[in-house]
Design an enzyme around this catalytic site. Structure first.
Site, PDB file in Angstrom:
ATOM      1  N   GLU A   1       2.611   5.018  -3.784  1.00  0.00           N
ATOM      2  CA  GLU A   1       2.675   5.974  -5.493  1.00  0.00           C
ATOM      3  C   GLU A   1       3.924   6.599  -5.079  1.00  0.00           C
ATOM      4  O   GLU A   1       4.334   7.073  -6.549  1.00  0.00           O
ATOM      5  CB  GLU A   1       1.285   7.085  -4.784  1.00  0.00           C
ATOM      6  CG  GLU A   1       0.561   6.195  -5.031  1.00  0.00           C
ATOM      7  CD  GLU A   1       0.088   5.586  -3.881  1.00  0.00           C
ATOM      8  OE1 GLU A   1       0.357   5.693  -2.778  1.00  0.00           O
ATOM      9  OE2 GLU A   1      -0.508   4.631  -3.831  1.00  0.00           O
TER      10      GLU A   1
ATOM     11  N   ASP B   1       1.212  -1.094   0.270  1.00  0.00           N
ATOM     12  CA  ASP B   1      -0.307   0.039   0.227  1.00  0.00           C
ATOM     13  C   ASP B   1       0.845   1.351   0.205  1.00  0.00           C
ATOM     14  O   ASP B   1       2.387   1.267   0.256  1.00  0.00           O
ATOM     15  CB  ASP B   1      -0.635  -0.393   1.573  1.00  0.00           C
ATOM     16  CG  ASP B   1      -2.023   0.762   1.781  1.00  0.00           C
ATOM     17  OD1 ASP B   1      -2.020   1.298   0.068  1.00  0.00           O
ATOM     18  OD2 ASP B   1      -2.129   1.283   2.614  1.00  0.00           O
TER      19      ASP B   1
ATOM     20  N   ASP C   1      -8.539   3.496  -1.931  1.00  0.00           N
ATOM     21  CA  ASP C   1      -9.996   4.443  -1.049  1.00  0.00           C
ATOM     22  C   ASP C   1     -10.958   5.157  -1.199  1.00  0.00           C
ATOM     23  O   ASP C   1     -11.224   5.919  -1.228  1.00  0.00           O
ATOM     24  CB  ASP C   1      -9.473   5.760   0.035  1.00  0.00           C
ATOM     25  CG  ASP C   1      -7.871   4.486   0.554  1.00  0.00           C
ATOM     26  OD1 ASP C   1      -8.321   3.035   0.680  1.00  0.00           O
ATOM     27  OD2 ASP C   1      -7.057   5.612   1.015  1.00  0.00           O
TER      28      ASP C   1
HETATM   29  C1  GLC Z   1      -4.304   3.338   2.782  1.00  0.00           C
HETATM   30  C2  GLC Z   1      -5.273   2.639   1.963  1.00  0.00           C
HETATM   31  C3  GLC Z   1      -5.941   1.179   2.965  1.00  0.00           C
HETATM   32  C4  GLC Z   1      -5.836   0.967   3.951  1.00  0.00           C
HETATM   33  C5  GLC Z   1      -5.392   2.722   4.984  1.00  0.00           C
HETATM   34  C6  GLC Z   1      -4.336   2.095   5.885  1.00  0.00           C
HETATM   35  O1  GLC Z   1      -5.984   4.437   2.719  1.00  0.00           O
HETATM   36  O2  GLC Z   1      -5.633   2.134   0.863  1.00  0.00           O
HETATM   37  O3  GLC Z   1      -6.364   0.126   2.179  1.00  0.00           O
HETATM   38  O4  GLC Z   1      -6.531   0.442   4.928  1.00  0.00           O
HETATM   39  O5  GLC Z   1      -4.167   3.367   4.223  1.00  0.00           O
HETATM   40  O6  GLC Z   1      -3.208   0.889   5.693  1.00  0.00           O
END
Ligand code: GLC
Length: 800
Positions: free
Chosen positions: A410, A407, A485
């Site tokens: 980017e 995650d 998200d």
């Molecule tokens: C980011 C991710 C989400 C995750 C969060 C905490 O917002 O996109 O899926 O739950 O981080 O790790």
């Protein structure tokens, strides 16, 4: 139309006339008076690569997107010239290059019809701020031309009339039309006069695409650096364009383990261990199938990657084992930001080895993420990737975690206006040092690649399973993805449907959305409708931010739980069908989801449809996207279709109302299809499967269907130990013939097929199997139109 003189006044420069032509096997070089060189490579008969330099010399040729396994080779290459043009002809394409100004036009080699023509063609602007050029290409947009692709854009499927940007961006609670978001897939397809082509602009800088937005008859694309370097991919079938692009940028390196196609439950965050167990045991208690449970960032010690919070998870190995004993595979999150902490071994190692990204003037790139201030590994350095992959040893090999979720790659940086690294950060770019302007869009891809390599190594002989948020073209080789998200709104249900279809058209089939919405909380009705869509996405996971209430299938009322169970069960029944579609994807690059335009491009009604799609090759699905609906209008593509619930046969090629109360949704099966089904299981391989059901949808005519199977994990299938069955259906008014062709060395665990015939227009009076008459009384007749037959038949003949 704007003239080149006007473009020149805006600071644009243009190639002048060709003064030299050179051929080097499959590479053709056209050099102009002002040192512009067009390098034209004939990759395949239907794929040409156009590469331009404005200095007379090309940079080193390097791409993260193009796979070394891409097909190459052509049947024909003829180069001719007349007074004004060079003419390059392959068996599929004719490419004309103007001697006057290097302008290119492309024609179908079979019927000579113009496919695509440049407007201003290649031009550029010098960038004094950064050095190098802003490279541009503009082409004529024909009347009635439609555009598709570009990865995860949350916009109408047909891109015509809009302008988009590719710069991967952390986009919490993005909305319809937000641009850019998480992915950069600079590939689009175009369809005009029944002919489709694609353009893959392989440039990792910030890129822009304008589809007849600024000027009604011009489509253009440009980049804030790098080379004008694009592939022209001809169809004429859109599906061939998508397959060729996928061939070029890579199919997934292996099939996913079958469990990864099951249902996944996630939340930010399930902790401590007792909470995780409460969730998993509730799935089993309520008999809702589920294969994977996720650990979000709170499993870590202070958000340090590769550590555990021992208070919440005192013995992760034991927990993961206990979950596994109950059929749950544990998937854990790993982010790129490494906490600045001298006591933390991952930080120490990276610092000692000089693995972190640095600013242009020397200091480390420092940015805030969950753990506070972090440094970030330079995943564009192969040595760093190797080190990173090694970090997974304990998590995977020792603790037994089965999948990793990458995650924030980017990379996302908090509390800074641009949400990411500044432009000056330096990267190795596999030995081609550059700034973040060039590496930004591929950073997440390289992180996911390193993760994939780690998993592959430590989970062997099982198959790896990785998920990534950020991606550039080619990331599909290593990992699955989700759409980031999103929000618990009806509009986001529409967006999720579009994004997964668009990703599939952009070579990325293994995708899904956060079912139910990540931010905010859905009502039971929205959750139900989202599950109905989600079970038809290759990656099927419920996820939510957790601060707005619960989002498990039982978090609403009992009716919701029952309907959700019914649809998750349907996903599990259709697993052999999905696995077969996945096999076609991995083998041929065939997308798993097909928007209607991909299914029938000759029917203009499909060009602007967004909601309906084909799941695999033969199931038509249309989610209900509005509250209080008792059904919806939808477009049924040409051909005859069986309503999955009622068996009513519909003649397509028209828009129609379809009933779909909350416990249903529009699902249709193509006539002639043979759809394989497993019995419902609580998780993949819970049971020994004794019989596979084959739902046969009668047709007067012919249709082929396939069924792939193997050990559901491991690599034996790559050595021939798979089973691929082709069923050739042929129906007449009073007889049906199904021929089976078998390939592969894998012997499936089941012995029989349970054939269920739908829409048979006659009563079965006689059955022959492999030309032997079988008295009806000797067959296991399970119902009026259902019989069990040995799986190894080659010729089944039903006579009325
Ligand atoms: C980011 C991710 C989400 C995750 C969060 C905490 O917002 O996109 O899926 O739950 O981080 O790790």
């Amino acid at each position: 139309m704007i003239t080149n003189t006007e473009l020149e006044q805006k600071g644009n420069l243009f190639p002048s006339k060709i003064v030299n032509f050179k051929k080097d096997v499959d590479r053709l070089y056209f050099t102009t008076d002002n040192d512009v060189v067009l390098q034209l490579t004939v990759v395949r008969d239907s794929v040409l690569r156009f590469r331009y330099t404005t200095t007379g010399n090309f940079e080193k040729d390097f791409s993260y997107a193009i796979t070394k396994y891409a097909s190459s080779g052509y049947n024909k290459l003829v180069i001719e010239e007349d007074e004004d043009t060079y003419i390059v002809t392959t068996s599929k394409l004719i490419c004309k290059i103007s001697k006057e100004n290097l302008e290119v036009s492309l024609y179908d080699a079979i019927d000579n019809v113009l496919i695509n023509q440049e407007e201003a063609g290649f031009h550029w602007e010098e960038s004094y701020q950064y050095g190098g050029n802003i490279v541009k290409m503009s082409k004529i947009s024909q009347d009635g031309e439609s555009y598709y692709g570009l990865g995860d854009k949350p916009v109408h499927l047909n891109l015509k009339g809009k302008r988009y940007e590719n710069w991967v961006t952390d986009s919490y609670a993005y909305g319809k039309d937000t641009d850019p978001i998480y992915k950069a897939i600079p590939f689009y397809t175009a369809l005009c006069n029944k002919k489709a082509y694609g353009i893959f602009f392989d440039n990792s800088f910030r890129t822009f695409f304008d589809f007849a937005h600024e000027r009604r008859n011009v489509t253009s694309f440009w980049a804030h650096g790098g080379e004008m370097n694009y592939y022209f991919i001809y169809g004429p079938q859109l599906s061939d364009v998508v397959e060729s692009y996928t061939d070029l940028t890579g199919k997934p390196h292996q099939l996913p383990p079958l469990w990864a196609l099951g249902f996944h439950q996630c939340k930010w965050s399930y902790y401590p261990e007792s909470k995780v167990k409460e969730i998993t045991s509730t799935f089993r208690k309520l008999q809702i199938p589920c294969d994977a449970i996720y650990l979000d960032i709170d499993y870590m010690d202070g958000f340090r990657c590769f550590t555990w919070n021992k208070e919440y998870f005192p013995d992760p190995k034991r927990m993961v084992k206990e979950l596994a004993d109950d059929g749950f595979k544990t998937v854990a999150i790993i982010d790129p930001g490494i906490k600045i902490d001298k006591e933390y071994s991952v930080f120490q190692e990276a610092l000692e080895n000089d693995y972190f990204c640095k600013r242009a003037d020397g200091p480390y790139m420092k940015g805030k993420v969950w753990p506070g201030e972090c440094y970030f590994p330079d995943f564009t350095n192969p040595e760093v990737r190797d080190w990173w992959s090694g970090l997974y040893r304990e998590l995977i090999e020792e603790i037994g975690v089965r999948g990793v979720w990458n995650d924030m790659n980017e990379p996302a940086v908090m509390e800074v206006p641009n949400k990411t690294f500044p432009d000056d950060v330096r990267h190795d770019y596999d030995g081609n040092p550059c700034s973040h302007r060039k590496a930004h869009n591929i950073y997440g891809m390289q992180m996911a690649r390193a993760t994939y390599q780690g998993l592959k190594k430590f989970i062997y002989p099982k198959r790896p399973f990785v998920i990534t948020r950020s991606a550039y073209s080619g990331t599909q080789r290593y990992t699955s993805t989700w759409t980031g998200d999103n929000v618990a709104t009806w509009e986001h249900l529409w967006i999720a449907n579009i994004q997964t279809q668009r990703l599939a058209m952009s070579g990325y089939s293994f995708s899904g959305s956060d079912i139910g919405g990540f931010a905010e909380q859905p009502q039971g009705e929205l959750f139900t409708r989202w599950i109905q869509l989600g079970v038809f996405h290759p990656f099927c996971r419920v996820h939510s931010s957790g601060d707005h209430g619960n989002q498990e299938p039982w978090a609403f009322d009992e009716d919701v739980t029952d309907i959700v169970r019914k649809f998750i069960e349907l996903r599990y029944q259709l697993l052999p069908y999905l696995y077969t579609a996945f096999w076609h994807h991995v083998d041929e690059g065939r997308p798993i989801l097909k928007s209607l335009v991909l299914f029938d491009q000759d029917d203009v009604h499909t060009h602007y449809r967004t909601d309906e799609f084909i799941y695999g090759d033969q199931i038509l699905v249309c989610p209900v996207l509005e509250p209080n609906a008792k059904g919806r209008r939808m477009y049924v593509p040409r051909g005859n279709w069986y309503n999955f619930w009622t068996n009513e046969v519909i003649k397509g090629g028209k828009e129609m109302w379809v009933d779909a109360d909350i416990d249903s949704m529009p699902i249709f099966v193509k006539e002639g299809a043979i759809i394989p089904k497993y019995p419902v299981q609580q998780y993949v391989d819970e049971k020994q499967i004794d019989q596979v059901t084959l739902d046969v949808y009668y047709k007067q005519g012919k249709e082929d269907s396939t069924l792939f199977d193997d050990a559901h994990d491991g690599y034996d299938y790559t050595k021939g130990r798979y089973s691929l069955r082709t069923f050739k259906f042929s129906g007449k008014p009073n007889e049906v013939i199904i021929q089976q062709h078998k390939e592969g060395k894998y012997s499936t665990g089941y012995e029989d097929f349970n054939f269920v015939f739908h829409g048979l227009p006659f009563k079965i009076n006689k059955i022959q199997i492999d030309n032997v008459n079988i008295p009806l009384k000797n067959l296991k007749v399970n119902g009026s139109n259902s019989i069990s037959i040995d799986k190894n038949f080659t010729h089944l003949h039903l006579i009325g």
